[in-house]
Design an enzyme around this catalytic site. Structure first.
Site, short mmCIF file in Angstrom:
data_model
loop_
_atom_site.label_atom_id
_atom_site.label_comp_id
_atom_site.label_asym_id
_atom_site.label_seq_id
_atom_site.Cartn_x
_atom_site.Cartn_y
_atom_site.Cartn_z
CG HIS A 200 43.83 34.55 39.60
ND1 HIS A 200 44.95 35.00 38.94
CD2 HIS A 200 43.85 35.18 40.80
CE1 HIS A 200 45.61 35.86 39.69
NE2 HIS A 200 44.96 35.99 40.83
CB THR A 236 25.92 40.80 46.60
OG1 THR A 236 24.86 41.66 47.01
CG2 THR A 236 25.35 39.52 46.01
CB CYS A 328 51.86 42.50 41.23
SG CYS A 328 50.50 41.36 41.54
#
Length: 396
Positions: A200, A236, A328
């Site tokens: 991203h 997965t 963050c």
């Protein structure tokens, strides 16, 4: 008018990436661990994506592993290399991302390692001579130094650090979250042990990233529950994210020169206009003003504090998205640990502007005009307040 100027936090997904993702949202939905035709289609895409990333970085596909993002990748590289090689010492800096600092501090608190912090100059540049002294005094050390800082944009000479790591038999991890897709990295030119990236940050989807693990290393997995990623990470695979990641990086490398030229021009336009529009006492943190020592996509500006509140919040009310630090750190309490580590000037507000290929010169002009108006209004309020206080004192 809404303007997004916080691309160091996250970027808009590229239309080409969305197009590449769509088939894996609709027809190609199989589990890549399944042996039937539906699973094989997705497995082939994951293998092709791994090959694309490896080719662009100059490594082998067997050295690329898909994870949820750079935070997971940093934690894996740091914690598991300390455990695997029984390392007792780590060298880092006080301006690393918290995804690096917090795992190291945790291991130090648990008594596994001792941390040394390499000296930084007043602009946040690594003192390579001090780094070499630390390496000479501490054999078999883990080095963790980022390629470019996420708040001030400083670019670190990781080629020089790579040579020092080799000379002193150190393990070198570098957080390249801000440079993947923005700086061409060819690991044939300078070896590192671990390198990480998040999709991203270069116009791919959120929630997916990768770690490069040099083939001479074998780390134990942190996430158990399956043999995916050659046993390195159970669970997965995020097929939708992986195809988007690979396409985003491919586009970034294909268009590298034009993107770099555009973001560099936007950066210099912002700097020039801020300096020439009469906003008193602005400065630039770190090397963010430099055309060569910092990323073309980041400028970190030191502004005088407003009487009426926060400049970041004021810009937000006008539809302009910028940051007061990393995305963050904005979620926690207190100011930027990066700015605090390199300067201690009080009564300043530090604002990060970070650009992408989707920003325009018109947006830069609008941002500067808005800042000028905010300070004009703020100065007017300050003058009115001072006048009122003076009148009150005379009345007394």
């Amino acid at each position: 008018m809404e303007i997004y100027c916080d691309s160091a936090a996250t970027t808009a997904i590229d239309p080409e990436v969305i197009e590449a993702i769509l088939p894996y949202l609709t027809t190609n939905f199989g589990n890549p661990s399944s042996s039937h035709w539906a699973g094989r289609k997705v497995r082939e895409m994951i293998d092709n994506s791994r090959n694309t990333i490896a080719r662009l970085l100059g490594v082998t596909a067997e050295e690329i592993f898909f994870v949820s993002g750079a935070t997971e990748a940093n934690n894996l590289a740091l914690s598991e290399s300390i455990r695997e090689y029984e390392l007792t010492h780590a060298i880092t800096s006080k301006i690393e991302h918290k995804a690096v600092l917090q795992p190291l501090l945790k291991r130090e608190k648990e008594g596994d390692i001792e941390i040394s912090y390499v000296k930084l100059d007043k602009k946040g540049n690594v003192d390579l001579e001090h780094l070499e002294r630390l390496l000479a005094a501490n054999p078999q050390t883990l080095i963790s130094l980022m390629h470019a800082n996420n708040e001030i944009g400083n670019i670190t000479d990781i080629e020089a650090i790579s040579r020092l790591a080799k000379k002193y038999n150190a393990i070198f991890h570098t957080d390249t979250t801000q440079t993947i897709g923005k700086v061409k990295i060819d690991l044939n030119e300078f070896p590192v042990d671990f390198l990480v990236g998040s999709s991203h940050k270069f116009h791919g989807p959120k929630g997916v990233g990768f770690i490069y693990i040099n083939k001479k290393h074998k780390l134990k997995p942190q996430i158990l529950g399956g043999a995916q990623e050659k046993g390195q990470r159970g669970g997965t695979e995020n097929a939708i994210g992986i195809v988007g990641l690979a396409k985003a990086l491919e586009v970034a490398y294909r268009d590298f020169d034009s993107i770099h030229e555009k973001t560099a021009a936007l950066k210099q336009r912002l700097i020039s206009q801020l300096e020439n529009r009469g906003i008193a006492e602005i400065g630039f943190n770190g090397e963010s003003k430099s055309e060569t020592k910092s990323l073309s996509s980041i400028v970190n500006v030191s502004f005088p504090c407003l009487q009426s509140g926060s400049l970041v919040n004021s810009l937000d009310t006008f539809g302009i998205a910028v940051s007061g630090g990393s995305a963050c750190s904005n979620l926690g309490n207190g100011g930027s640990h990066v700015i605090s580590a390199i300067q201690h000037e009080s009564n300043r507000e530090n604002v990060r502007f970070s650009f992408s290929k989707f920003n325009t010169t018109e947006e830069i002009d609008h941002i500067v005009n808005t800042i000028v108006k905010i300070y004009e209004v703020d100065n007017s309020i300050a003058e009115d307040t001072a006048s009122a206080q003076h009148s009150f004192s005379l009345a007394l």
